[in-house]
Design a protein around this motif. Sequence first.
Motif, PDB file in Angstrom:
ATOM      1  N   ILE A 249      68.458   9.742  50.825  1.00  0.00           N
ATOM      2  CA  ILE A 249      67.031   9.434  51.439  1.00  0.00           C
ATOM      3  C   ILE A 249      66.568  10.615  52.353  1.00  0.00           C
ATOM      4  N   SER A 250      67.653  11.216  53.187  1.00  0.00           N
ATOM      5  CA  SER A 250      67.308  12.440  53.979  1.00  0.00           C
ATOM      6  C   SER A 250      66.748  13.667  53.201  1.00  0.00           C
ATOM      7  N   GLN A 251      67.233  13.777  51.895  1.00  0.00           N
ATOM      8  CA  GLN A 251      66.869  15.079  51.126  1.00  0.00           C
ATOM      9  C   GLN A 251      65.192  14.613  50.500  1.00  0.00           C
ATOM     10  N   SER A 252      64.869  13.319  50.427  1.00  0.00           N
ATOM     11  CA  SER A 252      63.639  13.016  49.744  1.00  0.00           C
ATOM     12  C   SER A 252      62.460  13.105  50.859  1.00  0.00           C
ATOM     13  N   LEU A 253      62.794  12.992  52.315  1.00  0.00           N
ATOM     14  CA  LEU A 253      61.997  12.861  53.199  1.00  0.00           C
ATOM     15  C   LEU A 253      61.594  14.245  54.027  1.00  0.00           C
ATOM     16  N   LEU A 299      64.565   4.076  45.716  1.00  0.00           N
ATOM     17  CA  LEU A 299      65.686   5.297  45.853  1.00  0.00           C
ATOM     18  C   LEU A 299      67.153   4.270  45.969  1.00  0.00           C
ATOM     19  N   VAL A 300      67.113   3.339  46.686  1.00  0.00           N
ATOM     20  CA  VAL A 300      68.275   2.637  46.701  1.00  0.00           C
ATOM     21  C   VAL A 300      68.812   2.182  45.615  1.00  0.00           C
ATOM     22  N   VAL A 301      67.985   1.630  44.785  1.00  0.00           N
ATOM     23  CA  VAL A 301      68.079   0.795  43.561  1.00  0.00           C
ATOM     24  C   VAL A 301      68.422   1.953  42.398  1.00  0.00           C
ATOM     25  N   LYS A 330      64.300  13.326  43.831  1.00  0.00           N
ATOM     26  CA  LYS A 330      64.671  14.702  43.479  1.00  0.00           C
ATOM     27  C   LYS A 330      65.430  14.579  42.122  1.00  0.00           C
ATOM     28  N   LYS A 331      66.147  13.285  41.816  1.00  0.00           N
ATOM     29  CA  LYS A 331      67.031  13.379  40.669  1.00  0.00           C
ATOM     30  C   LYS A 331      66.442  12.144  39.679  1.00  0.00           C
TER      31      LYS A 331
END
Length: 678
Positions: A249-253, A299-301, A330-331
């Motif tokens: 999450i941190s990398q996406s925000l 993203l959690v899913v 990202k992935k």
Amino acid sequence: MTLGLTSPVTTIKGVGSKYAKLLGEREIFTVLDLLLHFPVTYIDFTSAQDKIDLEHPQVYRVEVENFKFSRLYRKKLTILKISGLINGQKVLITLFNQPYLFESLKKTQSLRIFGQIEKRGGLLQITSPKVFTGSINLPVLPVYKSIAGIKTGKIRKLVENVFSQLIEEDDGLPEKFSQKYSFSNAVTALNGIHLPQKLEMGEIEKLKNRFVYKEFLYFQLQLQYTRNHFKETERIRHYNVDNRVRQAISQSLSFELTGDQIKAFEDMVRDFKSERTMQRLIQGDVGSGKTVVAFLALLVVVENGYQGTVLAPTEILAQQHFKNSRSFFKKARTELITGSTPQKSRKSILEKVKAGQVDILFGTHALLHQDISFKELALVVIDEQHRFGVAQRAALYYKGRHADLLVTTATPIPRTLLLSMYNDLAVSFIKTRPKGRLPVITRQINPVQRDAFYQKIKQKIQEDEKAFIVLPLVEDSEFFSDLRSLDSEAAYFQEQFRGIDMALVSGKTDTAEKDRVLKDFALGKIRVLVSTTVIEVGIDVGDATIIVIEDADRYGLSQLHQLRGRVGRGKRQSYCFLIPSPKISEKGRQRLQTLLDSNDGFKIAETDLQMRGGGVISGQAQWGNLDFKVGDVREDYPVFKQAVQDAALLLKDETLHTPAITSLLENVRRELRTLNFS
């Protein structure tokens, strides 16, 4: 030959294959479907005026003195000028592109007209009135919105043909409720709506309520039955929201979440860890960042090894979400399916989705096709975007598969409506805007200063700003002649913005052309976009800083707020300019003042519910994406509330069911038994 309400439209005198095809494009297949196309207004010939009224449109008797017909070939224009007398007063009538009236006038010395007379240059004049040269067999003439190019006169004739053959037929409304609300039988009510002998609008509205109520009742029966069926769905998938997920999450925000966004995400995490599947609605004001919160849930899913899907109401919005997902995830492996996806590409995508090689599938209602199946669908996100009912229709397909459901709406909904429409969903509110976004400054412009105002806007455009200009109509309307249309104003804006790249777009614009124009506007190749309300939702152009709304008093408050939300999405100061129509009403002034005083969509929605009753109604207005043919949840809320309660009663007591209701619920059961989307 007799007709019933369920008779096909092809059995109506005057409906051949051409008209049947056009009507079918608007989902009008039966006699009842046609009769639910109610008149938008009426012309009352029992009140033909002798006294001239300069304030309101009226019916007048005109004694023709002389007339002149001319044709301008280069402009493809004909002009018919009629000089006549109304109660001894000279009036000049001007008509455009109605050459057929020229022959009729040779045979008559009197006619009746409907329109608004103005005094210009000391002379009474009326432009483009409705003209009647022959005998009129109806005391009150219904006026209809055109259907796929079928004009109001033809629709009126088809309706008259129906009633000349129509027999009484049960339309499936339970007798208990007909008596409870003192409803007339279906055919009597329809006759009073379409062919009233006296113009009494209060009585006509009461007759309409019968069909508004039935539409809401049937909708609620389907909705509540489905909700009851899946209310206790147990969770079969379990989630870890550990450091690995939080790092993703941190990398996406690339920005800081607001307090409301954090709270909404925490609500969803609690849902993921509960024993029941998530059924949550995220209400966010325009520009509040709802999509980011939905992406966090996806993203959690994905990080837990499952699949998600995002259903959007329009192709433009689906493409926009897909594009934004590329930079956010990202992935994750993402794909897009819409109605325009090439068959070869579609087949390849579906194979990958079924094999679990796609993590998130974006799309429109093309996602609901039976040939789409997922390996492990865990989360369905439905971007309702101001389209009431889309979430419910999609839930019919997805809720029963033990998938979590997340619905987002950009339209703040008053709490009273919320309880009726979404009483099975938990609600998260996102009211605060992301940091760095400034509130949109809203100002009202005097119509008299319109030319000078647009020259100032031109200067702003030349300084690298971008602007939306919104008009209420696609083309001119004889019954809303004081409102501006895209067709009539195109030349004006081309002149005002000479030397600046400008484009026009409406609901009638070809989809490919519309997509091209919006893409060019987003890229800056187009600096001014003149449009109808087609840009109301789903258009995200971060560097657009100006929106001008013409005839702004003629829109509903929530729609005005949605339009204003097209700007203010970047870090630059944005402006919304409201230009009222020349004959603004008191309610119109109140709506504009509310918008001038507040940027709070939730407060505006409550005010809108209290004073609802305005807005453009015209055959030339934009075709909306309403889920009801005759009802409006906000405007008809008391009727809607009754239908909610009565549907619950019907589901408890089968002895009240009509054959039509029994068939309806059996169809719902059948759909629920055959679901195979996950």
